[in-house]
Design an enzyme around this catalytic site. Structure first.
Site, PDB file in Angstrom:
ATOM      1  N   GLU A 211       0.869  -1.178   0.000  1.00 37.40           N
ATOM      2  CA  GLU A 211       0.000   0.000   0.000  1.00 37.40           C
ATOM      3  C   GLU A 211       0.903   1.224   0.000  1.00 37.40           C
ATOM      4  OE1 GLU A 211      -2.980  -0.227  -0.629  1.00 37.40           O
ATOM      5  OE2 GLU A 211      -3.337  -2.339  -0.230  1.00 37.40           O
ATOM      6  N   CYS A 245      -1.654   9.066   2.595  1.00 39.96           N
ATOM      7  CA  CYS A 245      -1.307   8.548   1.264  1.00 39.96           C
ATOM      8  C   CYS A 245      -2.368   8.866   0.219  1.00 39.96           C
ATOM      9  CB  CYS A 245      -1.068   7.045   1.322  1.00 39.96           C
ATOM     10  SG  CYS A 245      -2.474   6.092   1.925  1.00 39.96           S
TER      11      CYS A 245
END
Length: 465
Positions: A211, A245
C-alpha cells in the site's frame, strides 16, 4: 524475531484452522484495545507529532480502526463459508462430482506500518488478517516511538505473543523484519522503500501486499461548485496536515477558473481554521526533516518561476512544526512539487483547457493511488472513470472511498499491489484452496491409456470452435 515467527508458525500448525469463535474473540480483543486506550492513543500521537489534532486522532486512528474490525466481526462467519462452484463439464455434477473453494488462513502475516496513521494502518488490516484466521507480527515506524511503545504494551496485554506481537526498533530492525519468511507481508509506506521490501520478501517467495502512495490528482470539472469542491478538497489536504497517502496531491483546474478556485480555497481555510497558531485542530508536520523537505519543495518551485500563496487567515507566525496550507501556482513538471509525492499541506494547481487535457496529464504520469473528480455531469464522470486507471476513486469528495468497508482499498503499479478492506481483505489474507471431489463413477477412465475410439470422439467434440 526469527524465534517469534517460528513459534507463531508452530502454533498455527498445531492448532490448525481456527473456528469462527476464535476469530471473533481475537477481533473483539482488538476492538477492546482501541476503545479502552482511545485517550492514550491520542496522547501518544500528540507527543510523536509535536501537536496532532486530538479529535483528528480519535477519528482517524481510533474510530476508523474500530469500524473495519466490527465489520469483520459481523461478517466473518459468512466469509468463511465454503464457496461452491459449478462443475465442468456440467453433466459430471449429475453423476455426483462437486467443486468448491475453501478459504484457508495463510499462517503468519507480517505488517510493516507507517508513521502517519500508526494505529489505523495496523488495526484496519488486522481486521482481515484475524478474520482470515491468521496470526500477526507487527513492525510500527520508528518515527512514532511513543505510539509504537504504546501499541506494543496494548497488544501484549490482550494477546499471547503467538497470536499477535509488536516488534519495535530502528531502520535496521525494519530491514530484518522485511526479510523474515512470513506467509504474507503487508507493507504500507513509500514506493522507494517498497522496492527494498519486495526485494527482501522475494528471497523467501513471500507474497506481498504493498500500500503505497504517489501523486493523487483532483480534477475540478467545469460544472463543479467551486466552494463545495474547495471545502471537500481541503478536508483531504489538511487531514493530518496532508500527511496521508490518499491526500489530493495536486489539483487540475480549468484555466479560467484558477483564481476563483484559489479564492474559494482561501475562504474555506478561514472557516475551517480561523487561526493556525496554537489551533488544536491543526496538526504539525511529523519531524524537522519532513518539514525541511516540504519547505525545500516550495523554495524549488519559486526558484523555477512558480508563485506560492500561503493560506494563513490570520497572517500569523506559526508555532512548532505547523505549516500553513499553501497553494503553488505556475507549477511545472520540472519542479519537485510536481515530481515527488508531497505528503503535506501543499497544493500545486495545474490549469487545463478541455477535460481530455486533464485526463491526458494524469495518464502521462504514474498511475495514482487515488483519483478525485468534482463535477455533476454524469457523462463527464463516466468519461473520467473510463479513461484513467487509479487505485480508487471518490467523486465529489476526497478520501471517503478509503472509509468504505465494502470496497477494496489498494493501488496499482507504483501506487501499490494488492488490496484489502472488508471481504477483499479476508480474501487477500486467505489462501483460496480449490477442491474437486470426484464422482463414485469412474468417469476419467477414458482419459487413461490405452486410448481408443472413445477418446477420439471426445477430442473431436472438444477441439472445435
Amino acid at each position: 524475531m526469527e524465534t517469534l515467527l517460528a513459534r507463531q508458525q508452530a502454533a498455527q500448525r498445531r492448532e490448525g484452522t481456527p473456528p469462527a469463535a476464535i476469530r471473533i474473540d481475537r477481533l473483539d480483543r482488538a476492538i477492546g484495545l482501541l476503545v479502552d486506550h482511545a485517550s492514550d492513543i491520542a496522547d501518544a500521537l500528540n507527543d510523536d507529532f509535536g501537536h496532532r489534532s486530538r479529535q483528528g486522532s480519535l477519528v482517524s486512528d481510533v474510530a476508523a480502526s474500530i469500524e473495519p474490525l466490527k465489520h469483520a466481526k459481523h461478517h466473518v462467519k459468512r466469509w468463511m463459508r465454503r464457496d461452491y462452484r459449478p462443475v465442468s463439464p456440467a453433466p459430471l455434477a449429475l453423476l455426483g462430482a462437486r467443486a468448491w473453494v475453501d478459504y484457508q488462513p495463510k499462517g503468519v502475516v507480517g505488517v510493516i506500518a507507517p508513521w502517519n496513521f500508526p494505529f489505523n494502518l495496523t488495526f484496519a488490516p488486522l481486521a482481515g488478517i484475524l478474520a482470515a484466521g491468521n496470526r500477526a507480527m507487527i513492525k510500527p515506524s520508528e518515527f512514532t516511538p511513543r505510539s509504537s511503545a504504546l501499541m506494543q504494551r496494548m497488544v501484549a496485554a490482550a494477546f499471547d505473543e503467538t497470536e499477535v506481537a509488536v516488534i519495535t526498533g530502528d531502520q535496521s530492525a525494519g530491514e530484518a523484519f522485511a526479510a523474515l519468511p512470513f506467509d504474507h507481508l503487508l507493507f504500507t509506506g513509500a514506493t522507494s522503500v517498497a522496492k527494498h521490501v519486495m526485494r527482501a520478501a522475494a528471497e523467501h517467495l513471500v507474497p506481498v501486499t504493498l500500500e503505497l502512495g504517489g501523486k493523487s490528482p483532483a480534477i475540478i470539472g467545469r460544472d463543479a461548485d467551486l466552494d463545495l469542491a474547495a471545502r471537500r478538497l481541503l478536508f483531504g489536504k489538511t487531514l493530518n496536515a496532508g500527511q496521508i497517502c490518499v491526500a489530493p496531491d495536486y489539483a487540475l483546474v480549468p484555466g479560467d477558473a484558477v483564481e476563483a478556485f484559489v479564492e474559494a480555497l482561501a475562504r474555506n481555510v478561514a472557516v475551517m481554521f480561523p487561526t493556525l497558531r496554537g489551533n488544536p485542530d491543526y496538526t504539525s508536520i511529523i519531524n524537522e526533516r519532513h518539514k525541511a523537505r516540504l519547505e525545500g519543495y516550495l523554495d524549488d518551485a519559486v526558484a523555477h518561476g512558480a508563485s506560492v500563496r500561503a493560506l494563513n487567515p490570520s497572517n500569523e507566525a506559526l508555532d512548532g512544526r505547523r505549516m500553513a496550507p499553501t497553494v503553488v501556482l505556475g507549477a511545472t513538471d520540472d519542479m519537485a512539487v510536481l515530481r515527488e509525492e508531497i505528503f503535506g499541506p501543499i497544493l500545486p494547481i495545474v490549469p487545463y483547457g478541455r477535460l481530455d487535457d486533464a485526463i491526458a496529464y494524469v495518464n502521462a504520469h504514474p498511475r495514482p493511488l487515488s483519483l478525485y473528480y468534482f463535477g455533476n455531469g454524469r457523462a463527464d464522470q463516466e468519461h473520467v472513470l473510463a479513461n484513467i486507471v487509479a487505485g480508487g476513486v471518490t467523486l465529489n469528495d476526497t478520501v471517503v472511498h478509503l472509509t468504505q468497508d465494502n470496497l477494496p482499498f489498494g493501488g496499482i503499479g507504483p501506487s501499490g499491489m494488492g488490496a484489502y478492506h472488508g471481504y477483499d481483505g479476508f480474501k487477500t489474507f486467505s489462501h483460496a484452496r480449490a477442491v474437486y471431489r470426484q464422482s463414485r463413477f469412474d468417469i476419467t477412465a477414458m482419459l487413461r491409456p490405452p486410448y481408443g475410439k472413445t477418446i477420439e470422439r471426445l477430442l473431436s467434440f472438444k477441439i472445435r470452435r
